[in-house]
Design an enzyme around this catalytic site. Structure first.
Site, short mmCIF file in Angstrom:
data_model
loop_
_atom_site.label_atom_id
_atom_site.label_comp_id
_atom_site.label_asym_id
_atom_site.label_seq_id
_atom_site.Cartn_x
_atom_site.Cartn_y
_atom_site.Cartn_z
N GLU A 1 53.51 68.10 10.99
CA GLU A 1 54.65 67.67 10.21
C GLU A 1 55.45 66.73 11.20
O GLU A 1 55.45 66.76 12.54
CB GLU A 1 55.54 69.07 10.22
CG GLU A 1 56.98 68.99 10.36
CD GLU A 1 57.41 70.20 10.45
OE1 GLU A 1 56.93 71.23 10.73
OE2 GLU A 1 58.72 70.22 10.71
N ASP B 1 56.07 73.33 12.74
CA ASP B 1 57.15 74.17 13.80
C ASP B 1 57.01 75.65 13.44
O ASP B 1 56.84 76.04 12.12
CB ASP B 1 58.29 73.62 13.49
CG ASP B 1 58.60 72.19 14.03
OD1 ASP B 1 57.50 71.89 14.92
OD2 ASP B 1 59.56 71.38 13.93
N ASP C 1 59.23 77.60 12.70
CA ASP C 1 60.36 77.99 12.36
C ASP C 1 60.48 78.10 10.96
O ASP C 1 59.50 77.99 10.09
CB ASP C 1 61.48 77.18 12.96
CG ASP C 1 61.51 75.84 12.70
OD1 ASP C 1 60.46 75.57 11.61
OD2 ASP C 1 61.99 74.88 13.27
N ASP D 1 61.81 76.20 8.69
CA ASP D 1 61.71 74.88 8.14
C ASP D 1 60.08 74.70 8.10
O ASP D 1 59.51 73.96 7.11
CB ASP D 1 62.17 73.83 8.82
CG ASP D 1 63.60 73.56 8.30
OD1 ASP D 1 63.88 74.04 7.25
OD2 ASP D 1 64.12 72.67 9.09
#
Ligand code: 1YM
Length: 639
Positions: free
Chosen positions: A427, A500, A502, A504
């Site tokens: 990403e 990541d 998290d 997102d």
């Protein structure tokens, strides 16, 4: 021969029969894995469902106990207790100790309304440490106990009950000498029992887990498969409010069909025969499809929605965005194909075709607005399909002319043996940059993706094919997609999604998985897809460094290291915060990293389809719930 020696002779034969089940359990329940374990419950529940289909039972209770035994109880007539004329023992004892003919795996599955009642009971008995049956019938309560398939107590009357209180109850403890695991999974049972309740309208099924007090569910659908379709469309936007429903009996075959379109581009049609899912379809599915295509084309022509000069709509066009259930009950189902998951009876084709043709024509006449909605979508689908075909032909021609031109952003590895190679889908460009520096060039390729990739669940084929990020992945993997898919052309044996740690990041992983599942499901089925696990925390003390991959690990580490002012704890917000060396040692180095392999177990494919629907559909709430509860199809794999 005296009658008593006759009795013992037949007894010996019976015991031999159940020994065969213990010797080769896989033959009877498919496997001794967790899947086979859960099959035991389905076999017993199916007997209660038969009783319900016969019209004598409307309530089934399933209870998981803390010792991993399970109780199934129904309010049917109660299993028969009279003495079996040939065997000389109560009928219930015959049911539990006699291996019925045709008891091979799958044999039990045919029995619903087929008069083969109780086939699986003896198999469950044979594979249990102990099994107890309790019957309430004609005002009396009876009980009998077996151990590893052998009778240990005679059928005894243990009490009385009211005459209108009747039913059967079976409790069994699966044998840990037979099964790899004897731990029942609540959600597995829940999914299956919910499905059973949808397929048997009016039947109430209650599931309870005493290992986890308060954990219970009840499934009861007066609308049957109509409600099943509503459930499957949860999280999608329906094209019209009602569910189309057809029902009828032809040639002794009972046919039920429920249909509702949503505004997505995917078809979710599930077919069942005698309450058993047929993942490969078969004649009932074929009958449904041909009726559907014919009825809609006829209607479109008659009502001038299609001009004389225009081509007929294809089945695919009409089924775009369609959710449907086809359920038939047939006396002697013939299953075909390698996995015996495809219905072969030719009379099922004409039965479904006839019921659907007749009733759908009528329905569309009565509901012209629904007809219009479906046909307008189908006509758009027809046009988009033509455009997509053009776009695809173009890319095919391109690759043929230019050879495999790999995407510019790909930092490929030098090793050309796919078995040694892995590709990281990363990403963002900055994390992509760190990964390119960190990687081991020989075997690790990096493909950075910019931002969120297209949600294929909400885009039509032509748009998907023109998306740059998706095109990059398709060419990098080398396999092609859909009908062009060729696993032997796969360029990397590990496809690793690195995002990541998290919300997102989880969302991006899910978009990636949605794309892979819809366009190249074999990559997931064959275990080539992984999720990287970047650390959540870095802890530094006295120039020494530790990484923690979860909150629990962090707490544990802190206790070990000792909490004092000299720790510097860093919480990683994204991959971009790590330098390339840190990224290598925590997430990419095959010697030290943790990867999660993405798996699909084929029994839960339908659940997964539903999962993606909920995840990627229009409604926000179910998606948030799901992401927070974490992906069910992801299993831990430590490498
Ligand atoms: C918890 C499991 O097995 N219920 C059950 C089984 C049977 C009957 C009722 C039943 C069927 C019939 C007549 C019939 C079975 N009967 C047989 C056999 N629950 C559970 N409830 N009376 C009772 O089909 O005519 C096998 S199972 F063989 F006797 F027909």
């Amino acid at each position: 021969m005296s009658s008593s020696s006759e009795y013992s002779a037949s007894q010996i034969q019976v015991l031999e029969g159940l020994e065969a089940v213990r010797k080769r359990p896989g033959m009877y329940i498919g496997s001794t894995s967790s899947r086979g374990l859960h099959h035991l419950v389905y076999e017993i529940v199916d007997n209660s469902v038969d009783e319900s289909l016969a019209g004598f039972c409307d309530h089934i209770d399933v209870t998981i106990h803390s010792d991993n035994s399970v109780t199934v109880r129904d309010n049917g007539r109660g299993m028969p207790v009279d003495i079996h004329p040939k065997m000389g023992v109560p009928a219930v004892e015959v049911i539990f100790t006699q291996l019925h003919a045709g008891g091979k795996f799958g044999g039990g599955a045919y029995k619903v309304s087929g008069g083969l009642h109780g086939v699986g009971a003896s198999v469950v008995n044979a594979l249990s440490v102990w099994l107890e049956v309790e019957i309430r019938r004609d005002g009396k309560v009876y009980r009998q106990r077996y151990e590893r398939g052998k009778t240990v107590t005679k059928l005894q009357q243990i009490g009385t009950c009211r005459k209108n209180d009747h039913g059967s109850q079976v409790t069994f403890l699966p044998d840990d000498e037979i099964f790899d695991t004897t731990n029942f999974d609540y959600d597995t049972l829940k999914t299956r029992l919910r499905e059973t309740a949808f397929l048997t309208k009016g039947l109430k099924i209650h599931l309870e887990d005493t290992r986890d007090p308060g954990h219970e569910d009840e499934f009861h659908y007066e609308g049957g498969i109509k409600e099943f379709v509503t459930y499957l469309n949860k999280g999608k936007t329906e094209l019209y409010p009602q569910v189309i429903y057809c029902e009828g009996t032809r040639n002794n075959i009972y046919v039920e069909v429920a249909i509702q379109h949503n505004d997505s581009y995917n078809e979710s049609v599930y077919s069942f025969v005698n309450n058993i899912i047929t993942p490969e379809g078969g004649t009932h599915m074929a009958g449904f499809r041909s009726a559907l295509t014919k009825v809609f084309n006829d209607y479109a022509r008659k009502n001038k929605l299609l001009k004389d000069s225009e081509e007929n709509l294809s089945g695919d066009d009409i089924r775009e965005g369609m959710t449907a259930i086809i359920s038939i009950k047939i006396e002697d189902p013939q299953f075909e194909g390698q996995t015996k998951q495809k219905l072969g009876n030719s009379e099922a084709r004409s039965a479904v075709d006839s019921v659907v043709s007749e009733q759908l024509v009528y329905y569309l006449e009565q509901n012209p607005n629904v007809a219009k909605q479906i046909l307008e979508k189908a006509i758009l689908a027809q046009r988009a399909r033509a455009a997509a075909r053009k776009a695809r032909d173009l890319t095919r021609r391109k690759t043929a002319l230019e050879g495999m031109s790999l995407p510019g952003k790909l930092a490929d590895c030098s090793d050309k043996n796919p078995e040694n190679c892995e590709i990281f889908i990363v990403e963002g460009d900055s994390a992509g940059g760190s990964a390119k520096t960190a990687r081991s060039r020989a075997t690790q390729a990096i493909l950075p993706l910019r931002g969120k990739i297209l949600n294929v669940e909400k885009a039509r084929a032509d748009k998907v094919f023109s998306n740059a990020e998706i095109k990059a992945m398709i060419t990098a993997f080398g396999t092609g997609i859909h009908e062009d898919f060729d696993i032997t052309k796969l360029r990397y044996h590990k496809i690793i999604i690195m995002t990541d740690a998290d919300v997102d990041g989880a969302h991006i992983s899910t978009l990636m998985l949605t794309f892979l599942y819809r366009f190249m499901p074999e990559l997931i089925r064959q275990g080539y897809v992984y999720l990287a696990q970047p650390p959540l925390y870095k802890i530094e003390k006295n120039k020494k460094i530790w990484y923690a991959y979860s909150e629990e690990e962090m707490t544990q580490l802190m206790n070990e290291i000792g909490r004092d002012g000299n720790n510097k704890i860093q919480r990683y917000k994204g991959l971009g915060e790590m330098d390339s060396e840190q990224l290598w040692e925590t997430t990419m180095d095959p010697e030290r990293r943790i990867l999660k392999r993405v798996v699909i177990d084929d029994e839960s494919e339908q659940e997964i389809d539903l999962t993606f629907t909920i995840l990627m559909g229009d409604k926000v709430e179910p998606r948030r719930e799901f992401i927070e509860a974490n992906a069910k199809f992801v299993q831990n794999l430590d490498i």
